[in-house]
Design a protein around this motif. Sequence first.
Motif, short mmCIF file in Angstrom:
data_model
loop_
_atom_site.label_atom_id
_atom_site.label_comp_id
_atom_site.label_asym_id
_atom_site.label_seq_id
_atom_site.Cartn_x
_atom_site.Cartn_y
_atom_site.Cartn_z
N LYS B 122 0.84 -1.18 0.00
CA LYS B 122 0.00 0.00 0.00
C LYS B 122 0.89 1.25 0.00
O LYS B 122 0.65 2.19 -0.75
N VAL B 124 3.87 1.76 -1.13
CA VAL B 124 4.53 2.06 -2.41
C VAL B 124 3.56 1.96 -3.59
O VAL B 124 3.98 1.97 -4.75
N GLU B 125 2.25 1.84 -3.26
CA GLU B 125 1.20 1.82 -4.28
C GLU B 125 1.42 0.73 -5.33
O GLU B 125 1.35 0.98 -6.53
N LEU B 126 1.69 -0.46 -4.85
CA LEU B 126 1.85 -1.58 -5.78
C LEU B 126 0.82 -2.69 -5.51
O LEU B 126 0.98 -3.80 -6.02
N GLU B 127 -0.21 -2.38 -4.74
CA GLU B 127 -1.20 -3.42 -4.41
C GLU B 127 -1.75 -4.14 -5.64
O GLU B 127 -1.83 -5.36 -5.66
N LYS B 129 -0.40 -4.80 -8.30
CA LYS B 129 0.63 -5.55 -9.02
C LYS B 129 1.17 -6.73 -8.19
O LYS B 129 2.14 -7.37 -8.59
N MET B 141 8.09 1.43 -10.92
CA MET B 141 7.48 0.39 -10.05
C MET B 141 8.55 -0.50 -9.44
O MET B 141 8.47 -0.87 -8.27
N ARG B 144 10.07 1.24 -6.63
CA ARG B 144 9.18 1.26 -5.46
C ARG B 144 9.20 -0.09 -4.76
O ARG B 144 9.20 -0.17 -3.53
N MET B 174 7.60 10.82 -6.50
CA MET B 174 6.95 9.85 -5.62
C MET B 174 7.98 9.16 -4.71
O MET B 174 7.73 8.95 -3.53
N ARG B 178 8.13 9.19 -0.56
CA ARG B 178 8.18 7.97 0.26
C ARG B 178 9.40 7.97 1.17
O ARG B 178 9.33 7.59 2.33
#
Lengths: 255, 306
Positions: B122, B124-127, B129, B141, B144, B174, B178
């Motif tokens: 969540k 690193v906003e990769l849910e 993937k 990505m 991240r 981004m 983070r």
Amino acid sequence: MNLSYRFYYIVKRNLWSYKRFVVPTVLVSLGEPLLYLIAMGLGLGAYMGLFGGKSYLSFLVPGMLITSVMLASAFECLYGTFVRMIHEKMFDEFLVTPVSAEDIVTGDIIWAVMRGMVSGLLMLMVSVLLGIHPASNWGYLMVVVLMAAVGFLFASLSMIVTSFAPNFDFFNYYTELFLTPMFFFAGVFFPLDKMPAAVKLITQLLPLTHAVKISRAIYNGTFEPFLLARFAALLIAGAVLYFFALYFMKRRLIK
Amino acid sequence: MDNELITAKDLIKKFGDLAAVDGISFTIEPGLCFGFLGPNGAGKTTTIRMMHCVSPVTSGTLTVFGHPANVDDRKIKAMTGVIPQDNYLDADLTVRENLLLFADVFNIKKAEADARIAELLKFVELEPKADRQINELSGGMKRRLSIAKALINQPRLIIADEPTTGLDPQARHMIWQRLRQVKRQGATMVLTTQYMEEAEQLCDRVAIMNEGKILKEGRPSDLIVELIGNEVVEIQIAAEEDKKILGHLAGIACEHERVGDMLFLYCRDGRSVMQKIMELQLPRVIHRPASLEDVFLKLTGRNLIE
């Protein structure tokens, strides 16, 4: 020397990655020796009559079994390890964690032994279906132990080769000039008795020769004390090569 | 406890005869972000590789968390998260498997690992993937995911080697967000970068390196004032005009530098300089605040480093 239980993570990682390659690798591991057995054992064997009182196929199986372990373990520590180390950067990935260089190399060697054993066991199953099996039930256990020792020896030796390899082509020297010819000089396809004395002496220096002798004795149910010396030599050679593999790989990985 | 997380004294790293790090000393305090800046080959990466114990120290001392940083020091490695330049993701595994394997390596129990992985994905906003293969991810990505991987063991020290090199501006901003968030949670951060903007965005202190040595160390704003001044006037003009311009500025304290077709004026008080320059009616003049890039170029030289 900084070895710990953590080599297990490397084995586990390789197992996870292997999931995707199970089908092709099993087919190759099964297909290659099966084709050899059919071609040599049934094709060539048909013209050879009995071989020491038995079919040529039963002469061939104990040696082919060990050879398939040797090749699978060796290739895993050549191409497999090289890809993981150079192309996939897997070794660098683990080095930043508490997993040490020794753990990584050991894990990769053990993984190669497992790959070799899979090949050997598939071959064992095939040969049992063809009616060729060790002389006793204990023989199965002995063959499995022997396979592990052979896998460890050739995995470690190949790891040393990989530790010096600048690229894939480098492996040709070792596979074409050592592994493949050994196949023919280790008594897999024919007994070595009729070889000239000088050649015979050289064959005694090849680890595969001794492994094949032991394997054949297990299949024939003939025991002689010297076989224990041959087995001890395999174990000692394996241990020595393993320590050299750790040393040279660490030298390559840690700069 | 002493107040330094990392201390280096006369640290040297040689590869054969080449000294990649040539006798540097520094201390890094906990909770800060410390940046190593320098051109290619300055010794930044070599320095941090010694810190996280994958490269042996040739001579001098380097302590991390109070331990000498020897190769294979598992204690230091267990408390450190590394974001390597090349990502080091496992291409044969999925995003989630990559994280699971690392959780395992750091002895994190399954239930806790699952919770932490959900949280990190969540973060690193990769849910979406999570179950994809690595080669399906974009460069940003992958970066991240590298960050998530480095955070899996809740490290007290985070080491990032050129965290945004090769990324597009969106991805870069981004990543900065983070990393700042991670720092706010109390971790110490050490990074290397060639981007001055990145150093200004993230670092509390920077060390500018060149050819294995630290040329200058301090807070970015202090370094700018000390070495450059507050403002810079850039004039694009032929070198023959220098005499005239500098003569016109006589009496105003101001350093100058000529580079190609540019004349740089470094000044404490840019306004009075500008007033004078305006009188000359020159066509191409820029007046801007001094930046870390000026410091960097002044220290490492404007010549190409190859």
